[in-house]
Scaffold this active site. Structure first.
Site, PDB file in Angstrom:
ATOM      1  CE  LYS A  14     -25.797 -10.094 -54.123  1.00 51.50           C
ATOM      2  NZ  LYS A  14     -26.533  -9.474 -53.022  1.00 51.50           N
TER       3      LYS A  14
ATOM      4  CE  LYS B  78     -26.481  -8.191 -57.508  1.00 51.29           C
ATOM      5  NZ  LYS B  78     -27.021  -7.873 -56.225  1.00 51.29           N
TER       6      LYS B  78
HETATM    7  C1  PBG Z   1     -27.252  -6.629 -51.356  1.00 53.21           C
HETATM    8  C2  PBG Z   1     -27.272  -6.347 -52.802  1.00 53.21           C
HETATM    9  C3  PBG Z   1     -26.174  -5.953 -53.586  1.00 53.21           C
HETATM   10  C4  PBG Z   1     -26.661  -5.709 -54.867  1.00 53.21           C
HETATM   11  C5  PBG Z   1     -28.014  -5.992 -54.853  1.00 53.21           C
HETATM   12  N1  PBG Z   1     -28.383  -6.386 -53.568  1.00 53.21           N
HETATM   13  C6  PBG Z   1     -24.756  -5.697 -53.233  1.00 53.21           C
HETATM   14  C7  PBG Z   1     -24.009  -6.602 -52.409  1.00 53.21           C
HETATM   15  O1  PBG Z   1     -24.258  -7.817 -52.354  1.00 53.21           O
HETATM   16  O2  PBG Z   1     -23.102  -6.081 -51.750  1.00 53.21           O
HETATM   17  C8  PBG Z   1     -25.815  -5.233 -56.008  1.00 53.21           C
HETATM   18  C9  PBG Z   1     -26.508  -4.545 -57.103  1.00 53.21           C
HETATM   19  C10 PBG Z   1     -25.642  -3.695 -57.948  1.00 53.21           C
HETATM   20  O3  PBG Z   1     -24.398  -3.680 -57.844  1.00 53.21           O
HETATM   21  O4  PBG Z   1     -26.237  -2.996 -58.794  1.00 53.21           O
HETATM   22  N2  PBG Z   1     -27.770  -7.820 -50.956  1.00 53.21           N
HETATM   23 ZN    ZN Z   2     -27.449  -8.001 -48.685  1.00 57.13          ZN
END
Ligand code: PBG
Ligand code: ZN
Length: 345
Positions: free
Chosen positions: A214, A267
């Site tokens: 991520k 992601k």
């Molecule tokens: C939070 C989380 C995020 C997303 C999914 N879970 C955002 C972040 O890390 O700030 C992003 C998903 C998206 O942008 O569609 N843990």
């Molecule tokens: Zn989070």
């Protein structure tokens, strides 16, 4: 390998004499007719691969549009159930739940409480649509007053103490009936911690879909509006990955597999197709890719301006994600795609 022959200039006609086009150079043969193109098509986006996210809020009859994500709403459980029915009727198999609690605190108590918003939404969904796979996003940021994905002390996001709360959240989500647990926090060791906690509580058959690689991405902007989860100080760079790092992404994937992940996720999706493809070569596990909020917003904005053909662009992008190696695609376009797959344009 065919020898290449240079074209010669014929002095009398003043035209180039080209070497004969040899049969194996005619790539266009298989592109000449639509049914033929369909026969040799390598990648097919399938309905069963799509996962549709929901943003759930407390209350009744609430359906608030998210400005930066046209077509996506924050909704109360009753409204969410109506959209879930729509999703089921369209043939979608899975939804991903994000909860927005009415109050946040420093222990993320809304994340692990048995009557937390995701836990209640899960129970309702499973009661009405037992065959719809409910995936619970496991994280703390939506439930923390500071908006970070772990416990905070002295301005730092703590790793090990956060694992216990994450594990507790996962167990309460599984107890509520979640079919898959999807940790998105990026704390080290969380997959092992969650696996152990699930097993100790009789949920040894509940799979973990790990947000393994991520990246700390600017493409999460619209999501933070939707989930009201923007960090109140600093950023997430001390736990989410540097977008420049591909090899490190593979280490994250390897670690999550060692710790017991059943599905690994990359992601965002489109700027990281190389990571998806390398992960495909690294593991036989199913791979999920998250086509995130910013990727969605960019397409919607361009389409709303009439600059691109939305259907064609979305299908091309998602097919590219699958071609790169993803088995599952989390996308806000899921309902539209389901419709398009039924009636190709
Ligand atoms: C939070 C989380 C995020 C997303 C999914 N879970 C955002 C972040 O890390 O700030 C992003 C998903 C998206 O942008 O569609 N843990
Ligand atoms: Zn989070």
């Amino acid at each position: 390998m065919k020898e290449t022959v240079a074209a010669e200039l014929d002095k009398t006609s003043n035209k180039y004499v080209l070497p004969r086009v040899t049969p194996d150079m005619r790539m266009r043969r298989l592109r000449s007719k639509a049914p033929l193109r369909a026969m040799v098509r390598e990648t097919h986006l399938r309905l069963e691969q799509l996962i549709y996210p929901f943003f759930i809020v407390e209350g009744k009859g609430i359906k608030t549009p998210i400005k930066s994500m046209p077509g996506i709403h924050q909704q109360s459980i009753d409204e969410m159930l109506k959209e879930a029915e729509e999703a089921v009727n369209l043939g979608l198999s899975a939804v991903l739940l994000f909860g927005i609690p009415s109050s946040k605190d420093s222990q993320a108590s809304g994340a692990w409480s048995d009557d937390g918003i995701v836990q209640r939404a899960t129970r309702e969904l499973k009661k009405r649509f037992p065959d719809l796979m409910v995936i619970a996003d496991t994280c703390l940021c939506e439930y923390m007053d500071h908006g970070h994905c772990g416990l905070v002390h002295d301005g730092k996001v703590l790793n090990d103490p956060s694992l216990e709360i994450l594990a507790r959240s996962a167990v309460s989500q599984a107890a509520a009936g979640a079919d898959i647990i999807a940790p998105s926090d990026m704390m080290d060791g969380r997959i092992a911690a969650i696996r152990a906690a699930l097993d100790a509580n009789g949920f040894e058959n509940i799979p973990i879909m790990a947000y393994s690689a991520k990246f700390s991405s600017a493409l999460y902007g619209p999501f933070r509006e939707a989930a009201e989860s923007a960090p109140q100080f600093g950023d997430r760079k001390s736990y989410q990955m540097d977008p420049a790092n591909g090899r490190e992404a593979l280490r994250e994937v390897e670690l999550d597999i060692q710790e017991g992940a059943d599905i690994v996720m990359i992601k965002p999706a489109l700027p990281y197709l190389d990571v998806i493809s390398q992960t495909r070569n690294l593991t036989k596990l199913p791979i999920a890719a998250y086509n995130v909020s910013g990727e969605y917003s960019m397409v919607k904005a361009a389409a709303a301006n009439g600059w691109i053909d939305e259907q064609k662009v979305v299908m091309e992008c998602l097919t590219g994600i699958v071609r790169a190696g993803a088995d599952l695609v989390i996308t806000y376009h899921a309902k539209d795609v389901a419709q398009w797959l039924k009636q190709p344009g």
